[in-house]
Design an enzyme around this catalytic site. Sequence first.
Site, short mmCIF file in Angstrom:
data_model
loop_
_atom_site.label_atom_id
_atom_site.label_comp_id
_atom_site.label_asym_id
_atom_site.label_seq_id
_atom_site.Cartn_x
_atom_site.Cartn_y
_atom_site.Cartn_z
CE1 TYR A 100 -12.28 -7.81 7.02
CE2 TYR A 100 -12.99 -10.09 6.88
CZ TYR A 100 -12.10 -9.09 6.54
OH TYR A 100 -11.05 -9.37 5.71
CE LYS A 109 -4.37 -1.40 2.11
NZ LYS A 109 -5.32 -1.06 3.18
CG ASP A 114 -8.57 1.32 3.47
OD1 ASP A 114 -9.35 0.49 2.96
OD2 ASP A 114 -7.34 1.15 3.51
#
Length: 285
Positions: A226, A71, A107
Amino acid sequence: MKITGKTSVYGIFGYPVKHSLSPLMQNTAFKELGIDAVYVPFEVRPENLKEAVDGVRALDIKGLNVTVPHKERVIEHLDYLSDDAELLGAVNTVKNENGELTGYNTDAEGFLRSLIEEGVELKGKRALMFGAGGAARAVGYALLKGGVKFLNIVNRSFSRAKEVGELLGKRGNVLVYPLKGSTVEALLKDVDLIVNTTSVGMKPEDPVLFDYSKIPEGITVVDIIYNPPETPLLKAAKERGCKTVNGLGMLVHQGAVAFEIWTGEKAPVETMREVLERELYGGTP
Ligand code: ATR
């Protein structure tokens, strides 16, 4: 799926990439909207990142997601950056327009959209965020963008907390603290919203971040994890009458924003969420 000579190619760069849920989510979205495109995983070793990005131009891959560990490092190989990507120093989405590559970071926007969807109000609120990694930067930035009045950041490594505090301090009232029981308990007396961006709670053997019996009743608690869908933090918060939000919405919405950047079309968010829920938590197809 019918792949022809006209099918557009999208993909994700990561290392490893095998566990990524993005191919499932994005291919489902393309299918739902009848877009002639396919999204594939690319396991790109760090030492091959430059060649891989050159390959995007050479092969006319239309768009990318970028994940760990690329990233930050991908930025030097791109042509343009969005404001969010520049500020966060990280890119998770790339759009290819005639060989010119623009890096975005979806994000923060994804996190904000997931809170809006859950009816979480940020304006004027006092937030306490745990963590100071890449995810914390995006989430902290989103919280400030959403209008929180104070952002307290707690992290195990205090030097990392200070780095993030310095970055986000330009955007609002940010204070940083080390992860210490008594410090957290003092901060909990004055809070409307708790957000966990650390990895603590992913594994059953993980420690607790703090004494969860001290969570104030009735506040909002968000965990960007999650899987599991309810971490020990969220379970304790729910037992204390708090509104709880897990990280599935952020995963879906960061993908939805990427989809919209690539296609210019509104992403089929509900279908994307359903396919991820089935994949992650089971249930009838
Ligand atoms: P990401 O990109 O997902 O944010 P990361 O940069 O590796 O991942 O950050 C992980 C975060 O979880 C960090 O804030 C880390 O704390 P440190 O900066 O002190 O390493 C936090 N974290 C991971 N394991 C932890 C633990 N057992 N206790 C407390 N914090 C932990």
